[in-house]
Every structure is written in structure tokens, then in C-alpha cells.
Design an enzyme around this catalytic site. Sequence first.
Site, PDB file in Angstrom:
ATOM      1  N   GLU A   1     -18.731  51.060 -59.603  1.00  0.00           N
ATOM      2  CA  GLU A   1     -18.594  52.106 -60.867  1.00  0.00           C
ATOM      3  C   GLU A   1     -18.667  50.891 -62.030  1.00  0.00           C
ATOM      4  O   GLU A   1     -18.517  51.328 -63.198  1.00  0.00           O
ATOM      5  CB  GLU A   1     -17.362  52.552 -60.845  1.00  0.00           C
ATOM      6  CG  GLU A   1     -16.150  51.779 -60.787  1.00  0.00           C
ATOM      7  CD  GLU A   1     -15.531  51.631 -59.363  1.00  0.00           C
ATOM      8  OE1 GLU A   1     -14.426  51.054 -59.207  1.00  0.00           O
ATOM      9  OE2 GLU A   1     -16.452  51.612 -58.256  1.00  0.00           O
TER      10      GLU A   1
ATOM     11  N   HIS B   1     -12.534  51.709 -57.835  1.00  0.00           N
ATOM     12  CA  HIS B   1     -11.679  52.405 -58.729  1.00  0.00           C
ATOM     13  C   HIS B   1     -10.236  51.759 -58.491  1.00  0.00           C
ATOM     14  O   HIS B   1      -9.076  52.384 -58.305  1.00  0.00           O
ATOM     15  CB  HIS B   1     -11.720  53.930 -58.752  1.00  0.00           C
ATOM     16  CG  HIS B   1     -12.729  54.677 -58.675  1.00  0.00           C
ATOM     17  ND1 HIS B   1     -13.626  54.733 -60.169  1.00  0.00           N
ATOM     18  CD2 HIS B   1     -13.665  55.064 -57.889  1.00  0.00           C
ATOM     19  CE1 HIS B   1     -14.591  55.310 -59.844  1.00  0.00           C
ATOM     20  NE2 HIS B   1     -15.014  55.750 -58.492  1.00  0.00           N
TER      21      HIS B   1
ATOM     22  N   LEU C   1     -14.261  58.332 -69.349  1.00  0.00           N
ATOM     23  CA  LEU C   1     -14.146  57.078 -68.399  1.00  0.00           C
ATOM     24  C   LEU C   1     -14.132  56.126 -69.141  1.00  0.00           C
ATOM     25  O   LEU C   1     -14.804  55.669 -70.291  1.00  0.00           O
ATOM     26  CB  LEU C   1     -15.679  56.980 -67.833  1.00  0.00           C
ATOM     27  CG  LEU C   1     -16.089  55.887 -66.925  1.00  0.00           C
ATOM     28  CD1 LEU C   1     -15.378  55.728 -65.703  1.00  0.00           C
ATOM     29  CD2 LEU C   1     -17.579  55.730 -66.799  1.00  0.00           C
TER      30      LEU C   1
ATOM     31  N   VAL D   1     -12.630  65.485 -63.651  1.00  0.00           N
ATOM     32  CA  VAL D   1     -13.589  64.524 -62.909  1.00  0.00           C
ATOM     33  C   VAL D   1     -13.077  63.128 -62.827  1.00  0.00           C
ATOM     34  O   VAL D   1     -13.573  62.283 -62.067  1.00  0.00           O
ATOM     35  CB  VAL D   1     -14.747  64.693 -63.420  1.00  0.00           C
ATOM     36  CG1 VAL D   1     -15.922  63.937 -62.755  1.00  0.00           C
ATOM     37  CG2 VAL D   1     -15.389  66.220 -63.466  1.00  0.00           C
TER      38      VAL D   1
END
Length: 369
Positions: A118, A96, A240, A267
Site C-alpha cells: 500500500e 497497514h 486514504l 473502506v
Amino acid sequence: MHLGVPKEVKAGENRVAMTPAGVAELTRLGHQVLVQTGAGIAAGFSDMDYQRAGAHLSASIAEVYASARLIVKVKEPQPSEYSLLQPHHVLFTYLHLAADPVMASALLDSGASCIAYETVRDSQGRLPLLAPMSEIAGRMAIQAGAHHLEVAQGGKGILLGGVPGVAPAQVVILGAGVVGSQAAAMALGLGAQVTIVDTSLGRLRQLDELWRGRLQTEYATRTRIAELVQGADLVVGAVLNAGDAAPRLLERDDIARMRPASVLVDVAIDQGGCFATSRPTSHQNPTYVEEGVIHYCVANIPSAVARTATLGLTNATLDYVQRLAKAGLDTLKSDAGFAQGLNVCRGAVTHPTVASALNKRYQPIERVV
């Protein structure tokens, strides 16, 4: 290849990057795996379990880094780990980077090759290593939200599903991806009145067909989102942009107009958060109140169910770890989706979205691998 599995040092992080069963698969293929003592205790895996699987144990995190070429973790390196990373290392973990330019600079300075779970994609463009943790985070977002609606937690005292003669809670979910769809399923299962919001009409159609009218779907505009959250008891931010910072969906004024003691669960906090008032919290201190609204912004939600999360994560990552252990970074040359996981390599940013978010120069993978 020599692989290292260090104990996670991030506060409140109880997961471990590899189960004993995963270690056994790697050692069976001839790889050497060094696991830091105590790494799996919180997830229910003892040091003896790892030894029986063929792992070597080390009490020192420094030795794990020094002895291994491939470092497999769960969460991003913490400042105490930056100096342990060397140019020969391949780091495989959640990163991230868009939300943490300081860490990004440290990884660039280390010269290590860093692959982010991710941003790895499969042949269909999905995010296979993010999916299991997103599934858990989506389900737990509702569990956490329901808990913090209780009076003892400062909430307004609403049962998510209501009772006969009493209306259920109003839940609004922003984002219809894996997190959002799992949150919707959990909230509907508990009897809440649920609205899910997204810009993808195709995705909204899928969910409408799946739930056959039980789930209300709405197209996402800033105006409509602001209207919906005013009447919500629980709002889940589940958006996202892979590799990029999360978009901001609610401004402070929007949150100030929400009902007092409502709950926001962000989240997307790993990617900077999608609410103007969001800031990271921990499992030890999960909430704070801003504009009269309870904010739950735990940055590693799945850690609360460390055993389930560790099993799910290893199931997803093991094949990729085996391929890296066999061929190193060369395996990326034959798998474009896996190659998208490479965020930083030998001092260069090798993912275009991450480079843009960090305002760094982008270097195509083929120039550095």
C-alpha cells in the site's frame, strides 16, 4: 531465489498472493516457488494448477517460511506467523502498520525486511499495488451497502435506484480517490443520487467533467460532511493517507443524527477507520448497529470476490516480485517509488509516515539496506 506463497490464515481471507500463471513466469526465470497446499482453492486455483506451473507444494506453513527467502502474501502476518519470520526474510504483502502497533513491534523484533503493497509508488506518484484492490473495494462498498439497506438485513427498505415515481437512495461518498470514484461509478450505474466529497478541487473538477452533472461534487469541510450524512441512506468512507491512520470524518454525534437504519461502509477500516463508531468486522459477521445506524466495516472486502481479486493483485505485483526475486532489496536502490514500500527493515522503521504514526524513530532506507 526461493519464494514462498503461504495460505492466508486471516479469518475470511480467500485470496492467494500468486496465480499459477504468475508462478509459471517466476519458474521460467529460474526461481523456485513453494506454495502451501490449498492456498489457492478458495480463489479457484487447485494444487495441481500450481504443480503444472512449476511450483513445489508443502502442507506446512512453517516449511514455506523456512524454505523461502522472499515471502509473498496478501494480508498482514497474523500472530501465529510472527515467530516464523526471520532476519533473512523479505516479506511482500499488505501491512497497514499505522493501525496495528502490536504487529509493527512483532515485525521489528523479527528483523525481517517488510515491504507494504500500500505504500509502493510508481513514477507518477500513484499507488499501483493498492489500486486494484481499491477498485474492487469501491465497487463492492456500494454492492454491500445496497444489500444492507434491504429490510431483511435490518435496513430501511430502500432500493438504491428507486423506480419511476419513487426517488432513488441518497449516497454520500467521502473521498474522491480510487475507492471513491469507483464507488461513485457503481452507485450511479445503479441509479442512486450520488454526492462525492473531497478536499481536492482538481479531483472534483475531473469527476464533474467525467459525469457531466450526474454526480454532485462538494468540497469537504467537517460542517458540510455532517450536514450531508444526515440526509443520506448510504455513506461510504473512502479516504486514504498512504501509510498513515485514516482521518476521522464523522464523530459519534454526527452518526447519531443520521436516519435510523441508514448504512455506513468504512473502506478505510484497514487504516483504523474514518468513523468514530467503526470497528473491524468480518465477512462472516459483516455488520453491527451503533446509534441506530448499520455499520459495514469488513477489513478485507475484496476477499469476497477472491478470484477476481487474486487475478487483479497478481497482475499488479508480478513485475515487482520478479525484480525482488532477481536482485533482492538491491532493486530498491534504483527505484525510489518501490523503495517507499519498505516499511520495516532489520529492526528499523524505514517509512517516515509509518514511523510518525507509530511514534517510532525513522531510519532512511540507505542506512539499513
